[in-house]
Design a protein around this motif. Structure first.
Motif, PDB file in Angstrom:
ATOM      1  N   LEU A  59      49.052  48.092  31.568  1.00 22.60           N
ATOM      2  CA  LEU A  59      48.256  47.682  32.724  1.00 22.60           C
ATOM      3  C   LEU A  59      46.997  46.978  32.259  1.00 22.60           C
ATOM      4  N   VAL A  60      46.675  45.861  32.899  1.00 26.85           N
ATOM      5  CA  VAL A  60      45.402  45.169  32.672  1.00 26.85           C
ATOM      6  C   VAL A  60      44.658  45.108  34.000  1.00 26.85           C
ATOM      7  N   VAL A  61      43.447  45.650  34.018  1.00 24.19           N
ATOM      8  CA  VAL A  61      42.592  45.603  35.199  1.00 24.19           C
ATOM      9  C   VAL A  61      41.504  44.560  34.946  1.00 24.19           C
ATOM     10  N   VAL A  62      41.500  43.517  35.753  1.00 16.92           N
ATOM     11  CA  VAL A  62      40.485  42.476  35.642  1.00 16.92           C
ATOM     12  C   VAL A  62      39.412  42.731  36.697  1.00 16.92           C
ATOM     13  N   VAL A  63      38.172  42.808  36.249  1.00 19.08           N
ATOM     14  CA  VAL A  63      37.056  43.049  37.162  1.00 19.08           C
ATOM     15  C   VAL A  63      36.389  41.704  37.448  1.00 19.08           C
ATOM     16  N   ALA A  64      36.573  41.225  38.662  1.00 20.98           N
ATOM     17  CA  ALA A  64      36.140  39.884  39.054  1.00 20.98           C
ATOM     18  C   ALA A  64      34.701  39.903  39.563  1.00 20.98           C
ATOM     19  N   PRO A  65      34.096  38.712  39.715  1.00 17.51           N
ATOM     20  CA  PRO A  65      32.807  38.660  40.418  1.00 17.51           C
ATOM     21  C   PRO A  65      32.938  39.316  41.790  1.00 17.51           C
ATOM     22  N   PRO A  66      31.863  39.938  42.291  1.00 18.04           N
ATOM     23  CA  PRO A  66      31.957  40.694  43.550  1.00 18.04           C
ATOM     24  C   PRO A  66      32.582  39.918  44.703  1.00 18.04           C
ATOM     25  N   ASP A  67      32.338  38.603  44.747  1.00 20.71           N
ATOM     26  CA  ASP A  67      32.886  37.793  45.832  1.00 20.71           C
ATOM     27  C   ASP A  67      34.036  36.904  45.372  1.00 20.71           C
ATOM     28  N   GLY A  68      34.607  37.211  44.192  1.00 21.20           N
ATOM     29  CA  GLY A  68      35.601  36.300  43.635  1.00 21.20           C
ATOM     30  C   GLY A  68      36.933  36.938  43.292  1.00 21.20           C
ATOM     31  N   VAL A  89      43.439  43.224  40.061  1.00 20.31           N
ATOM     32  CA  VAL A  89      42.118  42.587  40.137  1.00 20.31           C
ATOM     33  C   VAL A  89      41.265  43.367  41.126  1.00 20.31           C
ATOM     34  N   VAL A  90      40.056  43.751  40.689  1.00 21.07           N
ATOM     35  CA  VAL A  90      39.129  44.464  41.565  1.00 21.07           C
ATOM     36  C   VAL A  90      37.774  43.777  41.506  1.00 21.07           C
ATOM     37  N   PRO A  91      36.997  43.837  42.586  1.00 21.83           N
ATOM     38  CA  PRO A  91      35.647  43.259  42.547  1.00 21.83           C
ATOM     39  C   PRO A  91      34.721  44.095  41.680  1.00 21.83           C
ATOM     40  N   GLY A  92      33.818  43.399  40.979  1.00 23.33           N
ATOM     41  CA  GLY A  92      32.888  44.076  40.089  1.00 23.33           C
ATOM     42  C   GLY A  92      31.565  44.389  40.744  1.00 23.33           C
ATOM     43  N   GLY A  93      30.614  44.810  39.909  1.00 25.86           N
ATOM     44  CA  GLY A  93      29.304  45.202  40.401  1.00 25.86           C
ATOM     45  C   GLY A  93      28.212  44.275  39.906  1.00 25.86           C
ATOM     46  N   ALA A  94      26.981  44.749  40.022  1.00 25.56           N
ATOM     47  CA  ALA A  94      25.823  43.928  39.671  1.00 25.56           C
ATOM     48  C   ALA A  94      25.583  43.872  38.170  1.00 25.56           C
ATOM     49  N   SER A  95      26.123  44.829  37.412  1.00 28.01           N
ATOM     50  CA  SER A  95      25.931  44.870  35.962  1.00 28.01           C
ATOM     51  C   SER A  95      27.274  45.053  35.282  1.00 28.01           C
ATOM     52  N   ARG A  96      27.304  44.757  33.992  1.00 28.49           N
ATOM     53  CA  ARG A  96      28.541  44.957  33.233  1.00 28.49           C
ATOM     54  C   ARG A  96      28.948  46.421  33.270  1.00 28.49           C
ATOM     55  N   GLN A  97      27.967  47.313  33.121  1.00 30.15           N
ATOM     56  CA  GLN A  97      28.264  48.739  33.106  1.00 30.15           C
ATOM     57  C   GLN A  97      28.913  49.178  34.418  1.00 30.15           C
ATOM     58  N   GLU A  98      28.380  48.705  35.530  1.00 23.85           N
ATOM     59  CA  GLU A  98      28.961  49.052  36.823  1.00 23.85           C
ATOM     60  C   GLU A  98      30.352  48.450  36.973  1.00 23.85           C
ATOM     61  N   SER A  99      30.547  47.241  36.459  1.00 25.94           N
ATOM     62  CA  SER A  99      31.849  46.597  36.558  1.00 25.94           C
ATOM     63  C   SER A  99      32.904  47.360  35.759  1.00 25.94           C
ATOM     64  N   VAL A 100      32.545  47.815  34.567  1.00 25.17           N
ATOM     65  CA  VAL A 100      33.494  48.602  33.775  1.00 25.17           C
ATOM     66  C   VAL A 100      33.834  49.896  34.498  1.00 25.17           C
ATOM     67  N   ARG A 101      32.827  50.527  35.091  1.00 22.88           N
ATOM     68  CA  ARG A 101      33.082  51.768  35.827  1.00 22.88           C
ATOM     69  C   ARG A 101      34.045  51.520  36.984  1.00 22.88           C
TER      70      ARG A 101
END
Length: 250
Positions: A59-68, A89-101
């Protein structure tokens, strides 16, 4: 592209999380760095293929820009990806750390090993990916690929005004230093605990695990796993791809 993983039976399933929500300002204006073309294909697609090249990664989970997220999902759908691997594909957060979470939260139960990989490292060889996975399977709670430093490193007092001379404070022993790459590999429970516990900003996930008091081990990295950050890196990446086409026929 499926939204549900199909881990291989009988083996510890591995998921890879690729945070790709950053803008990449050092590459200049335009599309987010992960979506910049490399040999006609977005860097993100190269990075996803690099993770999927390992038969251990289901499985590969890609964390995209929040609106992308929709744009990134369409991008992946438009490119050939290995059928044995699922992609989410899931939307990310404001920081890299939040996006990884957020990416970690999207990994279904049953995946006991999680890789975290920079979208800006599109050319990491599969042998490096497998070496990280093997070390986690052997019992390491956290693993990073890394290279010895070629340059002497100086610790300095940062200048108040950028460009001003900076006094040197120390010269660390180069023999004890390594330049860390990705993918970084983790026992899933360890990575989850790190993201639950560490709240300060860090530069990589292994640093969070270090703050838990857990051991992080290093395996050999690879010179082609460099990070594409500046325009010159794009030229180098194109040269690597050209050499691969000559040597490997793709």
């Amino acid at each position: 592209m499926s939204d549900v993983s199909r881990p291989s039976p009988g083996a510890a399933s591995v998921a890879a999380v690729i945070p790709a929500a950053g803008r990449g300002v050092r590459l200049g204006p335009g599309a987010p760095k992960a979506l910049r073309a490399l040999n006609g294909t977005p860097m993100l697609v190269h990075a996803v293929r690099a993770m999927a090249a390992s038969r251990a990664v289901s499985l590969v989970v890609v964390v995209a820009p929040p609106d992308g997220a929709a744009e990134v999902r369409s991008l992946l759908d438009a490119h050939a990806l290995p059928e044995r691997t699922d992609f989410v594909v899931v939307p990310g957060g404001a920081s890299r750390q939040e996006s990884v979470r957020l990416g970690l939260e999207a990994v279904p139960t049953g995946h006991d090993i999680v890789l975290v990989h920079d979208a800006a490292r599109p050319l990491v060889p599969v042998d490096t990916v497998d070496a990280v996975i093997d070390a986690v399977r052997a019992g390491a709670p956290a693993v990073v690929p890394a290279l010895p430093l070629a340059d002497t490193v100086k610790e300095v007092e940062p200048a108040v005004v950028p460009g001003e001379p900076e006094p040197v404070l120390a010269t660390p022993s180069r023999a004890r230093l390594r330049a860390v790459q990705t993918p970084q590999g983790f026992a899933r429970a360890t990575l989850a605990r790190a993201h639950e516990t560490v709240t300060e900003d860090v530069t990589d996930d292994a640093s969070m695990v270090e703050q838990l008091g857990e051991t992080v081990v290093v395996v050999p990295g690879h010179e082609e796993a460099f990070k594409v950050t500046r325009p010159l890196d794009l030229l180098l990446a194109e040269a690597v791809l050209a050499r691969r086409r000559l040597n490997d026929g793709f």
